[in-house]
Design an enzyme around this catalytic site. Structure first.
Site, PDB file in Angstrom:
ATOM      1  N   ASN A 151      11.230  -9.912  -0.818  1.00  0.00           N
ATOM      2  CA  ASN A 151      11.767 -10.336   0.477  1.00  0.00           C
ATOM      3  C   ASN A 151      11.157 -11.664   0.908  1.00  0.00           C
ATOM      4  O   ASN A 151      11.691 -12.345   1.767  1.00  0.00           O
ATOM      5  CB  ASN A 151      11.503  -9.275   1.555  1.00  0.00           C
ATOM      6  N   CYS A 325       8.057  -9.211   8.925  1.00  0.00           N
ATOM      7  CA  CYS A 325       7.348  -8.078   9.513  1.00  0.00           C
ATOM      8  C   CYS A 325       5.887  -8.399   9.772  1.00  0.00           C
ATOM      9  O   CYS A 325       5.217  -7.691  10.482  1.00  0.00           O
ATOM     10  CB  CYS A 325       7.464  -6.865   8.615  1.00  0.00           C
TER      11      CYS A 325
HETATM   12  N1  PMP Z   1      11.722  -3.433   3.065  1.00  0.00           N
HETATM   13  C1  PMP Z   1      11.992  -4.755   3.090  1.00  0.00           C
HETATM   14  C2  PMP Z   1      12.069  -5.503   1.811  1.00  0.00           C
HETATM   15  C3  PMP Z   1      12.182  -5.422   4.312  1.00  0.00           C
HETATM   16  O1  PMP Z   1      12.436  -6.736   4.328  1.00  0.00           O
HETATM   17  C4  PMP Z   1      12.096  -4.676   5.518  1.00  0.00           C
HETATM   18  C5  PMP Z   1      12.261  -5.381   6.841  1.00  0.00           C
HETATM   19  N2  PMP Z   1      13.573  -5.816   7.057  1.00  0.00           N
HETATM   20  C6  PMP Z   1      11.822  -3.299   5.434  1.00  0.00           C
HETATM   21  C7  PMP Z   1      11.634  -2.725   4.210  1.00  0.00           C
HETATM   22  C8  PMP Z   1      11.713  -2.476   6.681  1.00  0.00           C
HETATM   23  O2  PMP Z   1      12.913  -2.461   7.370  1.00  0.00           O
HETATM   24  P1  PMP Z   1      13.048  -1.812   8.825  1.00  0.00           P
HETATM   25  O3  PMP Z   1      11.981  -2.492   9.646  1.00  0.00           O
HETATM   26  O4  PMP Z   1      14.416  -2.160   9.231  1.00  0.00           O
HETATM   27  O5  PMP Z   1      12.814  -0.373   8.727  1.00  0.00           O
END
Ligand code: PMP
Length: 397
Positions: A151, A325
């Site tokens: 990511n 995040c």
């Molecule tokens: N895995 C990846 C690769 C992410 O980029 C994200 C955040 N978009 C997440 C997990 C967690 O997603 P969420 O905060 O929508 O639960």
């Protein structure tokens, strides 16, 4: 006009997804668990959306899709639910050094609960070392979790080989598909995944809804226990408007992905070529070719990524320093450090992620404004070497 190039952290809901969702807030408010006609209608809607999400990843049985509240929950269900279910067979879990923070923190939790964790290292481009991966597998290994692509740096993993190795060793294989969901097709028929985490917002559906694909025959312990929805694997009343939106987003993405990725690749390459050519001491993070169509991740010597983000904000350009995040922490990215960068190098990073509504003029705006911002920051920085300052002074802005 604002230029939004931070699609990895949030995407707008597609207009036709929103339209599809709206009746489910008021007129179509039923609960699929009810036995009356309103409930029956809701069940039909739920199962139709499930089929669309299954079709998105070519899953043969719609019932292999378990709806969750998003990627974090799907990752929890896969790893904690899987580890607890199969702990009688062993206590060893393999993941990689560059997984998303949600996976990192889940395995940290599992480690405290007595599981042993190994993280496969990556090369300078963020690619998994397959030989080291194979050597990590032991008799006690019960679970492998490796994302299809990063990511942060956008590097695409040799996921077929990884899943084949997992299959040959009869080890449960999970992937977090979130980063690649909008630009790489997932086919669970072709690649033997046992579990795949999916998120609705990453394909222009609403936030707060996701899914875990669980291959037929694979069992996990629930992590949310209650009324027994989703075959008891994930309890809680259905977020039907979210599920409907997710289904519609999956249907659109399946159709649009080929042309969308072609367009984004063109924009991405234009951005990368221009930045590397016009800005001295600039580098591309991640793999030069095996990278996600929407990802352009740079680093610049003698500059802090945070200052860049703030200066870009002043000219209405939205970008990120790394993982959305954890972008407000001052820690350097674990992914960049795993690729062998020094702390100061990792701190000079800047991530642009493109998406469905990105226009060529957005890329052009960055190409014009970014070199000026970098020049100004470097002219003020005590870290910039005199020869670079001299070079900047020789050319007019
Ligand atoms: N895995 C990846 C690769 C992410 O980029 C994200 C955040 N978009 C997440 C997990 C967690 O997603 P969420 O905060 O929508 O639960």
């Amino acid at each position: 006009m604002d230029v939004y190039l931070d699609y990895q952290s949030a995407k707008p809901v597609d207009e036709s997804v929103l339209k599809t969702m709206l009746p489910y807030f008021k007129q179509e408010f039923g609960n699929p668990s009810s036995l009356h006609k309103t409930g029956d209608k809701a069940t039909t809607t739920l199962e139709d959306a499930r089929k669309k999400v299954a079709n998105f990843i070519n899953a043969p049985n719609p019932e292999d899709i378990i709806f969750t509240s998003g990627a974090t929950e799907s990752n929890n269900l896969a790893l904690i639910g899987g580890a607890m279910r199969y702990k009688r067979n062993g206590n060893h879990i393999i993941t990689s050094e560059i997984e998303h923070i949600s996976i990192r923190n889940i395995v940290k939790y599992l480690q405290r609960e007595g599981f042993e964790i190994d993280k496969v290292p990556v090369d300078q481009f963020g690619k998994i070392n397959l030989e080291k991966f194979k050597r990590m597998i032991r008799d006690e290994t019960i679970l492998i979790s490796i994302a299809i692509a990063s990511n942060e740096i956008g590097t695409i993993q040799p996921i077929r080989e990884i899943s084949k190795i997992a299959q040959e060793n009869e080890i449960l294989f999970h992937t977090d598909a979130i980063a690649s969901e909008s630009s790489l097709p997932i086919d669970v028929h072709e690649v033997p995944f046992d579990m795949v985490s999916l998120s609705s917002n990453d394909i222009y559906g609403p936030k707060g809804i996701g899914a875990l694909y669980l291959k037929k025959g694979i069992r996990v312990n629930p992590v949310i226990i209650g009324g027994g929805q989703e075959k008891g694997i994930r309890s809680g009343s259905y977020n039907l408007h979210g599920i409907v939106g997710f289904g519609k987003a999956a249907e659109i993405m399946k159709k649009e992905m080929p042309s969308e990725t072609e367009r984004l690749k063109k924009y991405r390459d234009k951005l990368i070529e221009n930045v590397l050519e016009t800005i001295p001491n600039s580098y591309l993070n991640g793999h030069p070719s095996e990278r996600l169509a929407h990802n352009a991740h740079f680093r610049f010597d003698y500059i802090e990524g945070e200052s860049l983000i703030l200066d870009l904000k002043e000219v209405n350009i939205a970008a990120a320093t790394g993982s959305a995040c954890s972008s407000k922490t001052l820690e350097p990215s674990h992914t960049l450090i795993s690729c062998g960068l020094l702390h100061e190098e990792a701190h000079g990073s800047l991530l642009f992620t493109l998406g469905r509504y990105t226009k060529e003029s957005d890329i052009d705006a960055v190409i014009v404004k970014l070199p000026k911002i970098i020049r100004r920051l470097r002219m003020m920085s005590p870290l910039t070497p005199p020869d670079l300052i001299k070079k900047y002074n020789e050319v007019k802005e």
